[in-house]
Design a protein around this motif. Sequence first.
Motif, PDB file in Angstrom:
ATOM      1  N   ALA A 130       0.837  -1.209   0.000  1.00  0.00           N
ATOM      2  CA  ALA A 130       0.000   0.000   0.000  1.00  0.00           C
ATOM      3  C   ALA A 130       0.872   1.259   0.000  1.00  0.00           C
ATOM      4  O   ALA A 130       0.588   2.223  -0.729  1.00  0.00           O
ATOM      5  N   CYS A 131       1.947   1.260   0.799  1.00  0.00           N
ATOM      6  CA  CYS A 131       2.862   2.424   0.830  1.00  0.00           C
ATOM      7  C   CYS A 131       3.369   2.722  -0.577  1.00  0.00           C
ATOM      8  O   CYS A 131       3.385   3.880  -1.017  1.00  0.00           O
ATOM      9  N   GLN A 132       3.753   1.673  -1.286  1.00  0.00           N
ATOM     10  CA  GLN A 132       4.367   1.874  -2.604  1.00  0.00           C
ATOM     11  C   GLN A 132       3.343   2.298  -3.655  1.00  0.00           C
ATOM     12  O   GLN A 132       3.614   3.173  -4.477  1.00  0.00           O
ATOM     13  N   SER A 164      11.978   3.733   3.497  1.00  0.00           N
ATOM     14  CA  SER A 164      12.603   3.503   2.181  1.00  0.00           C
ATOM     15  C   SER A 164      11.607   3.783   1.044  1.00  0.00           C
ATOM     16  O   SER A 164      12.007   3.932  -0.105  1.00  0.00           O
ATOM     17  N   TYR A 165      10.308   3.835   1.364  1.00  0.00           N
ATOM     18  CA  TYR A 165       9.304   4.142   0.341  1.00  0.00           C
ATOM     19  C   TYR A 165       9.004   5.642   0.261  1.00  0.00           C
ATOM     20  O   TYR A 165       8.106   6.057  -0.460  1.00  0.00           O
ATOM     21  N   GLY A 166       9.724   6.439   1.063  1.00  0.00           N
ATOM     22  CA  GLY A 166       9.507   7.881   1.017  1.00  0.00           C
ATOM     23  C   GLY A 166       8.230   8.328   1.697  1.00  0.00           C
ATOM     24  O   GLY A 166       7.559   9.258   1.223  1.00  0.00           O
ATOM     25  N   VAL A 167       7.860   7.659   2.803  1.00  0.00           N
ATOM     26  CA  VAL A 167       6.666   8.102   3.533  1.00  0.00           C
ATOM     27  C   VAL A 167       6.980   9.425   4.239  1.00  0.00           C
ATOM     28  O   VAL A 167       8.137   9.717   4.550  1.00  0.00           O
ATOM     29  N   SER A 168       5.933  10.227   4.486  1.00  0.00           N
ATOM     30  CA  SER A 168       6.136  11.535   5.128  1.00  0.00           C
ATOM     31  C   SER A 168       6.409  11.378   6.610  1.00  0.00           C
ATOM     32  O   SER A 168       7.113  12.188   7.216  1.00  0.00           O
ATOM     33  N   LYS A 183       7.886   0.345 -10.008  1.00  0.00           N
ATOM     34  CA  LYS A 183       7.466   1.275  -8.953  1.00  0.00           C
ATOM     35  C   LYS A 183       7.083   0.569  -7.656  1.00  0.00           C
ATOM     36  O   LYS A 183       6.878   1.219  -6.632  1.00  0.00           O
ATOM     37  N   VAL A 184       6.909  -0.755  -7.726  1.00  0.00           N
ATOM     38  CA  VAL A 184       6.485  -1.523  -6.545  1.00  0.00           C
ATOM     39  C   VAL A 184       7.315  -2.798  -6.464  1.00  0.00           C
ATOM     40  O   VAL A 184       7.466  -3.511  -7.457  1.00  0.00           O
ATOM     41  N   LYS A 185       7.880  -3.043  -5.281  1.00  0.00           N
ATOM     42  CA  LYS A 185       8.649  -4.276  -5.088  1.00  0.00           C
ATOM     43  C   LYS A 185       8.099  -5.022  -3.874  1.00  0.00           C
ATOM     44  O   LYS A 185       7.955  -4.448  -2.799  1.00  0.00           O
TER      45      LYS A 185
END
Length: 353
Positions: A190-192, A216-220, A318-320
């Motif tokens: 979901a984050c990605q 690592s997914y760039g969450v705020s 874009k998603v791993k």
Amino acid sequence: MSSQIPQNHKAAVAEKEGGSVNIVDVPTAKPGKGEILVQLKYSGVCHTDSHALIGDWPAHASFPLIGGHEGAGTVVALGEGADKYHQIGDPVGLKWLYSSCLNCDFCAAGTEPNCQKAECHGFTKNGTFQQYAITDASHATPIPKGLPLDAAAPLLCAGVTVYKAIKVANLKPGQTLAISGAGGGLGHLACQYARAAGLKVIAIDTGDEKKKLCDSYGVSAFVDFAAEKDLVAAVKAASEDGLGPHAAVVAASGAKAYEQALEYLRPTGVLVPVGLPPNATIKMDVFWSVFYSKQVRPSYVGNREDAKECLQIADEGKVKVQYKVKGLSELPQVYDDMHHGRIAGRIVLDLAR
Ligand SMILES: [Zn+2]
Ligand SMILES: [Zn+2]
């Protein structure tokens, strides 16, 4: 059928609800009208598979049952009329939906999981914990050729489920989504998908390992629910204007996370429940939900188009998926680990071993 297709193949069979799974040889069937035979290479293991086996949901599976609904493999035989959808050698995925009527109001509107005649892999039909599976050609998802089958498998339920939930939240790029259970099997995807859609993410989970993964997914922001005394205040504070996120995708196993989401959402915020905890209810205060115009918009699994889009985004890099590969013979141990909360990310079964 080609001579390379064996008469029998290995499958994980559960004879009855609440029983155990045994790896046995079962006959390989020929596809009927509209069906295909898929040689499966990998299958993800979902919590739904465990619920189906234990029987702790209000809905019950059919037994004897071969579970599993995150299968990836190649088409090896076509039933009559199936060539309209797939050809021999095509990589395809088997998701939760085995088939739907394709003719009712729900199917016509793209809400085919709500079709009253829907059949489901690993629930009402045999699923993907086997080396060869029959499925309805119309619902098998084409897998992009660049996407490895082991990485594609978990996307067919976990990936599609969260991708659809984010669509259901209907946010604009730049708006903020809270993800409860952000470092888990559903949450990390979901984050990605949220970041790929240009959303800001407030990740809610606990522990350094999950924080590192979410970061690592760039969450705020990462809010540790075990460390925070007041989770609601912490999530609101993590949003840009302090009013709370625009939507929340919650995949938790208890009711509390859903009720907390209704509190930390900003006015007009949308709660999208995707978890399926047995015997859980969401209590909603009528006065405040009207006053703040908050909504609960549950999301079931995605439709055929959602499944294609979800795999396409992963194919673009874009998603791993975070996953570990184990053998089909290790499935009983995987269920045991699942019951004891010992699984991080997703387990993918290599069906050849
Ligand atoms: Zn699932
Ligand atoms: Zn239908």
